[in-house]
Design an enzyme around this catalytic site. Sequence first.
Site, PDB file in Angstrom:
ATOM      1  N   HIS A  68       0.784  -1.324   0.038  1.00 30.65           N
ATOM      2  CA  HIS A  68       0.023  -0.076  -0.065  1.00 30.65           C
ATOM      3  C   HIS A  68       0.847   1.247  -0.140  1.00 30.65           C
ATOM      4  O   HIS A  68       0.303   2.357   0.075  1.00 30.65           O
ATOM      5  CB  HIS A  68      -0.940   0.100   1.319  1.00 30.65           C
ATOM      6  CG  HIS A  68      -0.372   0.344   2.420  1.00 30.65           C
ATOM      7  ND1 HIS A  68       0.520  -0.626   3.297  1.00 30.65           N
ATOM      8  CD2 HIS A  68       0.025   1.608   3.278  1.00 30.65           C
ATOM      9  CE1 HIS A  68       1.056  -0.130   4.503  1.00 30.65           C
ATOM     10  NE2 HIS A  68       0.736   1.131   4.385  1.00 30.65           N
TER      11      HIS A  68
HETATM   12  C1  UD1 Z   1      -1.691   5.696   5.813  1.00 35.78           C
HETATM   13  C2  UD1 Z   1      -0.421   6.197   6.190  1.00 35.78           C
HETATM   14  C3  UD1 Z   1       0.622   5.178   6.334  1.00 35.78           C
HETATM   15  C4  UD1 Z   1       0.193   3.747   6.805  1.00 35.78           C
HETATM   16  C5  UD1 Z   1      -1.066   3.470   6.153  1.00 35.78           C
HETATM   17  C6  UD1 Z   1      -1.543   2.094   7.044  1.00 35.78           C
HETATM   18  C7  UD1 Z   1      -0.056   8.756   5.765  1.00 35.78           C
HETATM   19  C8  UD1 Z   1       1.071   9.455   5.165  1.00 35.78           C
HETATM   20  N1  UD1 Z   1       0.127   7.598   5.432  1.00 35.78           N
HETATM   21  O1  UD1 Z   1      -1.756   5.448   4.247  1.00 35.78           O
HETATM   22  O2  UD1 Z   1       1.985   5.544   6.697  1.00 35.78           O
HETATM   23  O3  UD1 Z   1       1.190   2.837   6.464  1.00 35.78           O
HETATM   24  O4  UD1 Z   1      -2.220   4.744   6.463  1.00 35.78           O
HETATM   25  O5  UD1 Z   1      -2.492   1.371   6.405  1.00 35.78           O
HETATM   26  O6  UD1 Z   1      -0.431   8.987   6.821  1.00 35.78           O
HETATM   27  N2  UD1 Z   1      -8.965   4.436   1.991  1.00 35.78           N
HETATM   28  C9  UD1 Z   1     -10.238   4.097   2.270  1.00 35.78           C
HETATM   29  N3  UD1 Z   1     -10.760   3.724   3.641  1.00 35.78           N
HETATM   30  C10 UD1 Z   1     -10.170   3.814   4.536  1.00 35.78           C
HETATM   31  C11 UD1 Z   1      -8.673   4.282   4.496  1.00 35.78           C
HETATM   32  C12 UD1 Z   1      -8.233   4.955   3.247  1.00 35.78           C
HETATM   33  O7  UD1 Z   1     -11.186   4.015   1.513  1.00 35.78           O
HETATM   34  O8  UD1 Z   1     -10.526   3.397   5.896  1.00 35.78           O
HETATM   35  C13 UD1 Z   1      -8.591   4.962   0.953  1.00 35.78           C
HETATM   36  C14 UD1 Z   1      -9.270   6.481   0.618  1.00 35.78           C
HETATM   37  O9  UD1 Z   1      -9.157   6.505  -0.893  1.00 35.78           O
HETATM   38  C15 UD1 Z   1      -7.783   7.343   0.979  1.00 35.78           C
HETATM   39  C16 UD1 Z   1      -6.815   6.298   0.474  1.00 35.78           C
HETATM   40  O10 UD1 Z   1      -7.200   5.151   0.812  1.00 35.78           O
HETATM   41  O11 UD1 Z   1      -7.801   8.517  -0.001  1.00 35.78           O
HETATM   42  C17 UD1 Z   1      -5.500   6.703   1.309  1.00 35.78           C
HETATM   43  O12 UD1 Z   1      -5.708   6.610   2.671  1.00 35.78           O
HETATM   44  P1  UD1 Z   1      -4.606   7.474   3.880  1.00 35.78           P
HETATM   45  O13 UD1 Z   1      -5.305   7.425   4.899  1.00 35.78           O
HETATM   46  O14 UD1 Z   1      -4.571   8.928   3.109  1.00 35.78           O
HETATM   47  O15 UD1 Z   1      -3.329   6.793   3.364  1.00 35.78           O
HETATM   48  P2  UD1 Z   1      -2.881   5.570   3.547  1.00 35.78           P
HETATM   49  O16 UD1 Z   1      -2.332   4.720   2.320  1.00 35.78           O
HETATM   50  O17 UD1 Z   1      -3.876   4.533   4.187  1.00 35.78           O
HETATM   51  N1  UDP Z   2      -3.187  -5.833   9.223  1.00 36.63           N
HETATM   52  C1  UDP Z   2      -4.404  -6.696   9.345  1.00 36.63           C
HETATM   53  N2  UDP Z   2      -5.002  -7.104   8.397  1.00 36.63           N
HETATM   54  C2  UDP Z   2      -4.664  -6.986   6.980  1.00 36.63           C
HETATM   55  C3  UDP Z   2      -3.428  -6.138   6.684  1.00 36.63           C
HETATM   56  C4  UDP Z   2      -2.792  -5.824   7.792  1.00 36.63           C
HETATM   57  O1  UDP Z   2      -4.922  -6.551  10.545  1.00 36.63           O
HETATM   58  O2  UDP Z   2      -5.530  -7.335   5.949  1.00 36.63           O
HETATM   59  C5  UDP Z   2      -2.407  -5.516  10.107  1.00 36.63           C
HETATM   60  C6  UDP Z   2      -1.184  -6.115  10.455  1.00 36.63           C
HETATM   61  O3  UDP Z   2      -1.175  -7.270  11.447  1.00 36.63           O
HETATM   62  C7  UDP Z   2      -0.226  -5.117  11.070  1.00 36.63           C
HETATM   63  C8  UDP Z   2      -0.965  -3.770  10.369  1.00 36.63           C
HETATM   64  O4  UDP Z   2      -2.207  -4.186  10.111  1.00 36.63           O
HETATM   65  O5  UDP Z   2      -0.290  -5.060  12.641  1.00 36.63           O
HETATM   66  C9  UDP Z   2      -0.037  -2.956   9.634  1.00 36.63           C
HETATM   67  O6  UDP Z   2      -0.664  -2.205   8.946  1.00 36.63           O
HETATM   68  P1  UDP Z   2      -0.484  -1.427   7.504  1.00 36.63           P
HETATM   69  O7  UDP Z   2       0.241  -2.463   6.856  1.00 36.63           O
HETATM   70  O8  UDP Z   2      -1.770  -0.895   7.121  1.00 36.63           O
HETATM   71  O9  UDP Z   2       0.531  -0.058   8.083  1.00 36.63           O
HETATM   72  P2  UDP Z   2       2.081   0.279   8.335  1.00 36.63           P
HETATM   73  O10 UDP Z   2       2.427  -0.889   9.337  1.00 36.63           O
HETATM   74  O11 UDP Z   2       2.670  -0.040   6.944  1.00 36.63           O
HETATM   75  O12 UDP Z   2       1.989   1.548   8.661  1.00 36.63           O
END
Ligand code: UD1
Ligand code: UDP
Length: 371
Positions: free
Chosen positions: A206
């Site tokens: 992601h």
């Molecule tokens: C964010 C964090 C990243 C983290 C990740 C964990 C920042 C800059 N990035 O990235 O460090 O690793 O979360 O998962 O804060 N969306 C949904 N539903 C949700 C959440 C997101 O549909 O519940 C979609 C939306 O289109 C949104 C896009 O994902 O615009 C990106 O979401 P965003 O929270 O901005 O960044 P992440 O890629 O989730």
């Molecule tokens: N995770 C989860 N379900 C999934 C994928 C990830 O519960 O389908 C959990 C995983 O166990 C870990 C956390 O989400 O603890 C990691 O989150 P993510 O990869 O979104 O973010 P990052 O750690 O890169 O910021």
Amino acid sequence: DEICVIVGTRPGIIKMSPIIKEIEKQNIPGFTIHTGQHYSYEMDRKFFEDLELSQPRHHLTSSPPGSLHGEQTAHMLKGIEAVLVQEKPKIVLVCGDANTNLAGALAARKLQIEVGHVESGLRSNDWRMPEEHNRIIIDHISEYLFAPTKQTKDNLIQDNVKGSIYITGNTIVDALSEHIDLARRKSNILQELNIQENNYGVITCHREENVDDLANMNNIIESLLLTAQDIKMPLIFPVHPRTKNRLQHFDLWLKINSSPSLRLTDPFGYLDFLSLLNNASFVMTDSGGIQEESCVLKVPCITLRENTERQETIAVGSNIIAGTGSDHVLAAVQQSLSKKKDWLNPYGDGKAAKRIVDVCQGKKIDEWTGS
Ligand code: UD1
Ligand code: UDP
């Protein structure tokens, strides 16, 4: 109230959960703010259910869909500030490097409220990453720097931060130890997916640099398809909503669904994901948390990035940095399949949350001294 905990993203909810529970267990006045950054059921509420976490006292509205980083951060900064003015906590805790945490730390700093950074001192030295900007800023405006390991403490010393540094271990170990048995008992995910223990791979992806970039996204798809063809095991890929959006936007949805061995699913809850990861032959990921969890659970990890801020996993030998090119990725998968899983756990003893809460109360702690 004394301690304010800020959450808003999937990894933040998981890694803050042991701290929220410790605050409740010790009956310390405290409360949680949810920034609304993540909002879909399977990225947010599902984790409150699986982790049996109490509801946040304040849940902010999410920023408009498609907000750029600045707008998203500003929206959360404004919302958090209003709550902090009303609640006047003594200390605000943020965890990690998402925009939620930058907003929380900055809101507190501007109000002269103390800031504690959980998971402090990580550095990828990759200046493309929004997370790298965030963690450096947060580290420099925090009073309390909770470094998971000795190496992250050294990064902070090198960066000449102002706050006090404590090596606590990573709260991911606390969350894992509390839930792994529950996952074994409660999750039926292997049966549901019709896969066998130690005979499948798990994939997650992601990161913005990977999925928002067409060339990198294409490389990753090639790598996954080549791996699926070569190793003849099912590959289970729970797709993050950002990645799903990008795959559809780039018209790559059909291509990534073209191999029967590569099975795309919705994101899993915590117990199902732990069970899936714990029984996997390997994991390919660009997630930060999963590099740590796989290291603790003794599952070989292949990181689909050019670098990592989880250097401890490279040092102990649980993780290979493979980049996104298919030749390197396949070689790393093959190497991982024959790996001896005898590395040490660098991330702690499951007592990180207690150490952090103790420091917040001015108590002396015994730091995590390493495996
Ligand atoms: C964010 C964090 C990243 C983290 C990740 C964990 C920042 C800059 N990035 O990235 O460090 O690793 O979360 O998962 O804060 N969306 C949904 N539903 C949700 C959440 C997101 O549909 O519940 C979609 C939306 O289109 C949104 C896009 O994902 O615009 C990106 O979401 P965003 O929270 O901005 O960044 P992440 O890629 O989730
Ligand atoms: N995770 C989860 N379900 C999934 C994928 C990830 O519960 O389908 C959990 C995983 O166990 C870990 C956390 O989400 O603890 C990691 O989150 P993510 O990869 O979104 O973010 P990052 O750690 O890169 O910021």
